[in-house]
Motif scaffolding. Structure first.
Motif, PDB file in Angstrom:
ATOM      1  N   VAL A 205       0.835  -1.200   0.000  1.00  0.00           N
ATOM      2  CA  VAL A 205       0.000   0.000   0.000  1.00  0.00           C
ATOM      3  C   VAL A 205       0.871   1.251   0.000  1.00  0.00           C
ATOM      4  N   PRO A 206       0.740   2.120  -0.999  1.00  0.00           N
ATOM      5  CA  PRO A 206       1.523   3.366  -1.035  1.00  0.00           C
ATOM      6  C   PRO A 206       1.235   4.246   0.175  1.00  0.00           C
ATOM      7  N   ASN A 207       2.196   5.067   0.542  1.00  0.00           N
ATOM      8  CA  ASN A 207       1.995   6.033   1.623  1.00  0.00           C
ATOM      9  C   ASN A 207       2.215   7.444   1.090  1.00  0.00           C
ATOM     10  N   SER A 208       2.215   8.427   1.982  1.00  0.00           N
ATOM     11  CA  SER A 208       2.316   9.822   1.548  1.00  0.00           C
ATOM     12  C   SER A 208       3.613  10.092   0.794  1.00  0.00           C
ATOM     13  N   ARG A 209       4.705   9.395   1.154  1.00  0.00           N
ATOM     14  CA  ARG A 209       5.972   9.596   0.440  1.00  0.00           C
ATOM     15  C   ARG A 209       5.888   9.090  -0.996  1.00  0.00           C
ATOM     16  N   THR A 210       5.114   8.043  -1.218  1.00  0.00           N
ATOM     17  CA  THR A 210       4.915   7.552  -2.584  1.00  0.00           C
ATOM     18  C   THR A 210       4.258   8.630  -3.438  1.00  0.00           C
ATOM     19  N   SER A 232      -5.152  16.586  -4.884  1.00  0.00           N
ATOM     20  CA  SER A 232      -6.524  16.860  -4.451  1.00  0.00           C
ATOM     21  C   SER A 232      -7.254  15.602  -4.002  1.00  0.00           C
ATOM     22  N   LEU A 233      -6.831  14.453  -4.507  1.00  0.00           N
ATOM     23  CA  LEU A 233      -7.482  13.194  -4.139  1.00  0.00           C
ATOM     24  C   LEU A 233      -7.049  12.661  -2.780  1.00  0.00           C
ATOM     25  N   LEU A 234      -5.911  13.108  -2.290  1.00  0.00           N
ATOM     26  CA  LEU A 234      -5.336  12.511  -1.081  1.00  0.00           C
ATOM     27  C   LEU A 234      -6.247  12.567   0.148  1.00  0.00           C
ATOM     28  N   PRO A 235      -6.939  13.699   0.429  1.00  0.00           N
ATOM     29  CA  PRO A 235      -7.809  13.688   1.613  1.00  0.00           C
ATOM     30  C   PRO A 235      -8.905  12.634   1.532  1.00  0.00           C
ATOM     31  N   GLU A 236      -9.477  12.421   0.340  1.00  0.00           N
ATOM     32  CA  GLU A 236     -10.521  11.421   0.182  1.00  0.00           C
ATOM     33  C   GLU A 236      -9.974  10.010   0.362  1.00  0.00           C
ATOM     34  N   ARG A 241      -1.705  14.925   3.611  1.00  0.00           N
ATOM     35  CA  ARG A 241      -0.914  15.763   2.718  1.00  0.00           C
ATOM     36  C   ARG A 241       0.239  16.355   3.527  1.00  0.00           C
ATOM     37  N   THR A 242       1.416  16.413   2.917  1.00  0.00           N
ATOM     38  CA  THR A 242       2.614  16.813   3.659  1.00  0.00           C
ATOM     39  C   THR A 242       3.056  18.221   3.288  1.00  0.00           C
ATOM     40  N   LEU A 243       3.894  18.778   4.150  1.00  0.00           N
ATOM     41  CA  LEU A 243       4.435  20.113   3.903  1.00  0.00           C
ATOM     42  C   LEU A 243       5.292  20.129   2.641  1.00  0.00           C
ATOM     43  N   LEU A 244       6.014  19.045   2.376  1.00  0.00           N
ATOM     44  CA  LEU A 244       6.834  18.972   1.166  1.00  0.00           C
ATOM     45  C   LEU A 244       5.962  19.012  -0.076  1.00  0.00           C
ATOM     46  N   GLN A 245       4.834  18.312  -0.062  1.00  0.00           N
ATOM     47  CA  GLN A 245       3.926  18.340  -1.213  1.00  0.00           C
ATOM     48  C   GLN A 245       3.410  19.750  -1.457  1.00  0.00           C
ATOM     49  N   TYR A 246       3.007  20.425  -0.391  1.00  0.00           N
ATOM     50  CA  TYR A 246       2.555  21.815  -0.525  1.00  0.00           C
ATOM     51  C   TYR A 246       3.673  22.690  -1.087  1.00  0.00           C
ATOM     52  N   SER A 247       4.880  22.522  -0.562  1.00  0.00           N
ATOM     53  CA  SER A 247       6.006  23.355  -1.002  1.00  0.00           C
ATOM     54  C   SER A 247       6.297  23.146  -2.481  1.00  0.00           C
ATOM     55  N   LYS A 619      -7.987   2.258   3.253  1.00  0.00           N
ATOM     56  CA  LYS A 619      -8.724   3.377   2.651  1.00  0.00           C
ATOM     57  C   LYS A 619      -8.043   3.934   1.409  1.00  0.00           C
ATOM     58  N   PHE A 620      -7.677   3.073   0.489  1.00  0.00           N
ATOM     59  CA  PHE A 620      -7.011   3.525  -0.726  1.00  0.00           C
ATOM     60  C   PHE A 620      -7.815   3.134  -1.976  1.00  0.00           C
ATOM     61  N   LEU A 621      -9.143   3.336  -1.903  1.00  0.00           N
ATOM     62  CA  LEU A 621      -9.967   2.932  -3.039  1.00  0.00           C
ATOM     63  C   LEU A 621      -9.730   3.814  -4.266  1.00  0.00           C
ATOM     64  N   HIS A 622      -9.160   4.990  -4.083  1.00  0.00           N
ATOM     65  CA  HIS A 622      -8.895   5.875  -5.219  1.00  0.00           C
ATOM     66  C   HIS A 622      -7.587   5.517  -5.921  1.00  0.00           C
ATOM     67  N   LEU A 623      -6.930   4.472  -5.474  1.00  0.00           N
ATOM     68  CA  LEU A 623      -5.597   4.174  -5.990  1.00  0.00           C
ATOM     69  C   LEU A 623      -5.593   3.960  -7.499  1.00  0.00           C
ATOM     70  N   LYS A 624      -6.611   3.296  -8.003  1.00  0.00           N
ATOM     71  CA  LYS A 624      -6.661   3.054  -9.451  1.00  0.00           C
ATOM     72  C   LYS A 624      -6.736   4.378 -10.219  1.00  0.00           C
ATOM     73  N   THR A 625      -7.539   5.324  -9.689  1.00  0.00           N
ATOM     74  CA  THR A 625      -7.636   6.638 -10.338  1.00  0.00           C
ATOM     75  C   THR A 625      -6.281   7.331 -10.349  1.00  0.00           C
ATOM     76  N   VAL A 626      -5.596   7.295  -9.214  1.00  0.00           N
ATOM     77  CA  VAL A 626      -4.275   7.913  -9.120  1.00  0.00           C
ATOM     78  C   VAL A 626      -3.308   7.236 -10.091  1.00  0.00           C
ATOM     79  N   TYR A 627      -3.334   5.908 -10.119  1.00  0.00           N
ATOM     80  CA  TYR A 627      -2.427   5.185 -11.021  1.00  0.00           C
ATOM     81  C   TYR A 627      -2.699   5.566 -12.475  1.00  0.00           C
ATOM     82  N   ASP A 628      -3.975   5.675 -12.833  1.00  0.00           N
ATOM     83  CA  ASP A 628      -4.320   6.025 -14.220  1.00  0.00           C
ATOM     84  C   ASP A 628      -3.816   7.424 -14.573  1.00  0.00           C
TER      85      ASP A 628
END
Length: 643
Positions: A205-210, A232-236, A241-247, A619-628
């Motif tokens: 399962v991927p994590n925030s660093r992935t 934008s999908l990460l909260p769902e 979401r990390t400070l590095l991603q925002y930066s 809780k990673f049901l959006h993973l396929k969307t992210v992968y696509d």
């Protein structure tokens, strides 16, 4: 300001019935005193490492009784050049009372990798693995991957990765992240996508660093909108979401002069309770130059250096002030917190004598690292009375979430009441985290109370954020076995015009199915269809599995028929199909079992389908969307290159 009056009036800690513990002051010369002696020596070595007369500067310092592996490790990390590192390591050889530990050698390897000293790094690795240092364990594949990736030794990195893959040891999530990042940094986009595909296929399962790797890779390839879509999908997906991603995103959209997007990111950053880092300072200045002064003023103010913190210095030449070396004092919040594990009068006295400048950032880090929770709370109350410090929404929200995580509901409730009475506004992300932590302690009642106070705690909540809060609350209530309350909240959510996403419906069905509540499962499935949410293959798989395990195979068969009749011709995964056939046979439904076998001929045991059930649990049901999104960006690039 804020809670200072409260803490001066009385110590709320006494209101909480913690298990009684008496922490006697430690007799080993007091850990707080040891910490500050070490800190002073580390600062002296840091200055010596920057001196033009490095070798002579070390002579007296390294004979200090406080010199140990902790001091050496932190001094090595702060070395400004490979020359100073070499001089320091050579000087240590003349100190008979010092011997390297695994920690100091691993830190040295990390520093050599940072300065791209591949030959010296390999020599150290060979020395460790050959037993030159008897008390040091052989180096793991993970450490080798980290060091070779930092050093930029791609050949050695690949050789280590291949060896790891062909060994019996399953690569960890972080190993996949490192490999994926290295491929992305070298412009090997297809290979990076393949690593993600491999992770999913193996059920990792991927994590925030992935997701940080994906976002950075998309940005570096000019795919800003796609990076934003994933972000934008990460909260769902219940991914922080990390400070590095925002930066990364703020920097990219600022460079593209898309200031409205940057404004939105800064707003979301505040909602998530993020404190800005120095890396976005330039972006904020560009925003101000573009006229967005009001939107950035608070962030810029938070990033200003604290004038109370004085530099340490070393003057090389009395006749030339330009040769003065100046550094911020060394301070490690985690190490200081560890020294404060035993909170007693002597420890408090030593801490007060040290005259630490307490800032909001430092206090937040201290609260996060202090253990046990009683000590964290005592520190929180104590620091509010220190000169020059006042609690703010950042420190309060950090304390509240930690109390919630440990199940101290009464104290959370009391502290939140004070927050409301003082008019303090907490970040939305922290309030959502509190509700989420209550799912761990199965305290749905407390979660409901926080939810009903959300506008008082955070101020008005945008509709998209309210949808996330509803989803978190619903799953907390479901895990707390508060079925009636969960269904009432679901009704309220729909009536307020917020339609739950399919992941929310599936999550509730999963929880109630696990509890064996067939009526709740059927009602939620019905509500999903009435709300216009089209069931997907996973939701139907849940129903089939639940009905089979409830000895209602004929109902499971009807769900299978519904999947077959759907325009998209959905199919269950191999394991679910096997369960259905077995259940039908068990209930003597031979014709139906034969029908399922006939319609699923040629089905393979696809690991990607099997792994999805384990992905759901995190809780990673959006993973396929992210992968696509991620893979299609580079597939298009490859086809364009081919043309």
């Amino acid at each position: 300001m804020y809670l200072n009056k409260l803490f001066r009036a009385r110590n709320i800690f006494n209101c909480l019935k913690f298990p009684v513990r008496h922490f006697a002051s430690q007799s080993d010369n007091n850990k707080i005193s040891i910490y500050f002696r070490r800190a002073k020596l580390i600062d002296s070595i840091r200055l010596a490492l920057r001196s033009s007369e490095t070798s002579s500067s070390f002579t007296s310092l390294l004979n200090d009784p406080s010199l140990d592996s902790f001091v050496v490790s932190n001094a090595l990390v702060s070395a400004p050049s490979i020359t100073s590192v070499t001089s320091f390591v050579e000087s240590l050889k003349s100190i008979p009372q010092f011997s390297h530990t695994q920690h100091t050698l691993y830190v040295l390897a990390k520093v050599l990798a940072k300065f791209k000293q591949t030959a010296k790094l390999k020599a150290l690795i060979n020395g460790i693995n050959s037993g030159k240092f008897p008390k040091v364990a052989p180096i793991s594949y993970m450490d080798l991957l980290r060091w070779y990736s930092t050093a930029g030794d791609f050949d050695s990195f690949l050789a280590t990765w291949d060896e790891m893959r062909y060994s019996r040891k399953q690569p960890s999530l972080e190993a996949y992240n490192i490999v994926m990042r290295i491929y992305a940094q070298r412009g090997m986009n297809c290979e990076a996508v393949e690593i993600l595909h491999m992770m999913i296929g193996e059920g990792v399962v991927p994590n925030s660093r992935t997701y940080t790797v994906m976002i950075e890779q998309l940005i570096s390839n000019g795919k800003l909108e796609l990076a934003m879509n994933i972000f934008s999908l990460l909260p769902e997906m219940h991914v922080n979401r990390t400070l590095l991603q925002y930066s990364l995103l703020i920097g990219a959209f600022t460079s593209a002069n898309q200031f409205d997007t940057v404004k939105s990111l800064l707003s979301n950053m505040q909602m998530d309770g993020m404190v800005p880092s120095v890396s976005i300072r330039e972006s904020l200045h560009q925003m101000q130059e573009a006229g967005f002064f009001m939107e950035t003023a608070n962030f810029v103010q938070e990033m200003l250096p604290d004038d109370r913190i004085k530099n340490i210095s070393l003057l090389e030449d009395d006749d030339d002030d330009d040769n003065e070396v100046m550094l911020k004092p060394w301070l490690d919040p985690a190490a200081l917190a560890n020294a404060l594990r035993y909170w007693g009068p002597e420890e408090v006295s030593k801490l007060e004598d040290a005259k630490v400048i307490w800032t909001s950032r430092l206090v937040c880090k201290m609260i996060r690292n202090l253990h046990p929770i009683e000590t964290a709370w005592k520190f929180f109350c104590w620091v509010s009375q220190q000169p020059g410090f006042s609690h703010n929404s950042c420190t309060i929200s950090k304390m509240v979430t930690i109390l919630a995580r440990h199940g101290h509901t009464d104290l959370v409730s009391e502290l939140l009441s004070k927050v409301k009475s003082e008019g303090i506004k907490l970040p939305f992300g922290q309030v959502r985290t509190i509700i989420n932590y209550y799912s761990v302690s199965r305290n749905g009642e407390a979660a409901l109370k926080v939810f009903h106070d959300v506008n008082k705690l955070c101020g008005p909540v945008p509709k998209n954020y309210l949808s996330l809060l509803y989803s978190t609350l619903l799953l907390t209530l479901a895990k707390s076995k508060m079925t009636s309350d969960a269904l009432d909240v679901l009704d309220d959510m729909i009536l307020s015009g917020i339609i739950p996403k399919i992941e929310t419906f599936s999550g509730l069905m999963h929880c109630f199915a696990h509890q064996g509540d067939i009526r709740a499962v059927q009602r939620i499935f019905s509500m999903a269809k009435q709300s216009g949410v089209e069931p997907d293959a996973y939701m139907l798989k849940l129903l089939i599995s639940f009905y089979c395990k409830s000895n209602r195979a004929i109902l499971a068969f009807r769900v299978f028929e519904e999947m077959r009749n759907d325009d998209n011709l959905m199919m269950p995964d191999f394991a679910t199909k096997q369960l259905l056939v077995k259940s039908l046979w068990k209930e003597s439904k031979f014709r139906e079992a034969a029908f399922v076998e006939d319609k699923t001929q040629g089905m393979n045991n696809d690991p990607s389908l099997v792994s999805r059930s384990s992905l759901f649990k995190t809780k990673f049901l959006h993973l396929k969307t992210v992968y696509d999104i991620y893979s299609s960006a580079f597939m298009r690039t490859n086809s364009e290159d081919a043309e």
